[in-house]
Design a protein around this motif. Structure first.
Motif, short mmCIF file in Angstrom:
data_model
loop_
_atom_site.label_atom_id
_atom_site.label_comp_id
_atom_site.label_asym_id
_atom_site.label_seq_id
_atom_site.Cartn_x
_atom_site.Cartn_y
_atom_site.Cartn_z
N ASP A 79 1.29 -61.02 -34.13
CA ASP A 79 0.18 -61.73 -33.48
C ASP A 79 -1.06 -60.86 -33.46
N MET A 127 1.06 -63.21 -21.30
CA MET A 127 0.45 -61.90 -21.08
C MET A 127 0.15 -61.80 -19.59
N VAL A 184 1.43 -65.59 -36.19
CA VAL A 184 0.43 -66.24 -35.34
C VAL A 184 -0.94 -66.07 -36.00
N MET A 210 -3.01 -65.71 -20.20
CA MET A 210 -3.54 -64.40 -19.75
C MET A 210 -3.90 -64.47 -18.28
N GLY A 262 -5.18 -60.66 -35.65
CA GLY A 262 -5.93 -60.15 -36.80
C GLY A 262 -5.48 -60.66 -38.16
N VAL A 263 -4.69 -61.74 -38.15
CA VAL A 263 -4.21 -62.27 -39.44
C VAL A 263 -5.32 -63.07 -40.12
N SER A 290 -2.66 -70.27 -32.97
CA SER A 290 -2.96 -69.96 -31.58
C SER A 290 -4.18 -70.75 -31.14
N MET A 335 2.79 -57.07 -31.38
CA MET A 335 1.33 -57.30 -31.36
C MET A 335 0.67 -56.43 -32.43
N GLY A 352 -5.30 -59.72 -25.54
CA GLY A 352 -6.41 -60.03 -24.65
C GLY A 352 -7.46 -60.94 -25.27
N PHE A 353 -7.68 -60.80 -26.57
CA PHE A 353 -8.76 -61.58 -27.19
C PHE A 353 -8.38 -61.98 -28.61
N LEU A 365 -6.00 -70.47 -28.72
CA LEU A 365 -7.05 -69.70 -28.06
C LEU A 365 -8.39 -69.86 -28.80
N SER A 366 -8.34 -70.06 -30.11
CA SER A 366 -9.57 -70.18 -30.89
C SER A 366 -9.94 -71.63 -31.19
N GLY A 377 -9.72 -62.95 -32.57
CA GLY A 377 -10.78 -62.50 -33.47
C GLY A 377 -10.89 -60.99 -33.65
N GLN A 378 -9.85 -60.23 -33.30
CA GLN A 378 -9.91 -58.78 -33.52
C GLN A 378 -9.34 -58.44 -34.90
N GLY A 419 -5.06 -67.33 -35.04
CA GLY A 419 -5.98 -68.08 -34.20
C GLY A 419 -7.25 -68.41 -34.96
N SER A 420 -8.12 -67.43 -35.07
CA SER A 420 -9.41 -67.69 -35.73
C SER A 420 -9.24 -68.10 -37.19
#
Ligand code: DX5
Ligand code: ZN
Length: 216
Positions: free
Chosen positions: A174, A67, A194, A36, A176-177, A7, A136, A141-142, A9-10, A144-145, A196-197
């Motif tokens: 998608d 989203m 998915v 988003m 927190g992986v 992703s 999900m 929305g963000f 996003l990061s 890194g969770q 991201g971080s």
């Protein structure tokens, strides 16, 4: 075959093209693109012009995660801008079937997503028409969770439902992986993951290879 979907996003947007190319070279087959609108989710990310611009950065499957409220309004434009798979939220569409049909009429694969608190049974009436479902594993929305552990049983239940219906629908997850937990959704029945971080923080090439290694 399990697939990694980084992703962006990061990612570092000053060198986005280079970073995308690195994920492709390291073996990530999809590229996940989070859109988003500030209404369906609190944040605003990026949209059509960015997708159009980065389409040439790689030959990956561009996996667009909308989203946004009433996604029907933008399906054609995302299809024309380079999406290969278009996924929308069942919670955001007043007529989900219409959205699925629209995506297919644009010649793209259709995915439907549910937020952590939405029951997997919300997917059932649409399953036979879908190419992919997206469960999900964080509140959208963000990046890194933290992965919500309760979502693992939703993956198991969805895989069971798909198998019982005699389908072969992809299950994407998608949020927190990490390198330490990526095996959990895979063992539960997800086949598109998915991240991201976990991809873009640090060495992208090493991260992608390590994550793919843990998915097998
Ligand atoms: C969250 C997005 C995710 C996000 C995942 O709303 O849909 O795709 O980028 O980020 P990580 O992998 O950092 O949890
Ligand atoms: Zn996403």
């Amino acid at each position: 075959m399990n697939i990694l979907a980084p992703s962006i996003l990061s990612a570092d947007f000053t060198i986005l093209g280079e970073q995308i190319a690195k994920t492709e070279e390291a073996g990530a087959q999809y590229l996940h693109f989070d859109v988003m609108d500030g209404i369906f989710v609190p944040s605003i990310s990026f949209g059509l012009p960015v997708l159009k611009s980065i389409r040439k950065a790689s030959n990956q499957i561009y996996d667009v995660h909308l989203m946004i409220e009433e996604p029907i309004r933008y399906i054609e434009e995302f299809a024309e801008s380079g999406a290969d798979i278009i996924t929308f939220h069942v919670e955001a569409a007043s007529d989900p079937r219409e959205v699925i049909d629209k995506i297919h009429s644009c010649g793209k694969k259709a995915g439907m997503s549910i937020k952590p608190k939405t029951s997997v049974y919300a997917l059932r009436p649409y399953l036979e028409h879908l190419d992919m479902v997206l469960i999900m594993t964080v509140e959208p929305g963000f990046g890194g969770q933290k992965y919500i552990d309760e979502c693992t049983e939703k993956i198991v239940a969805t895989r069971k439902m798909i198998t019982e219906m005699g389908l072969n629908t992809d299950i994407e997850i998608d949020g927190g992986v990490t390198i330490n937990n990526i095996h959990v959704p895979v063992e539960a029945g997800a086949n598109v993951i998915v991240a991201g971080s976990a991809v873009f923080n640090g060495n992208i090439t090493e991260n992608v290879k390590a994550l793919i290694g843990e998915m097998r």
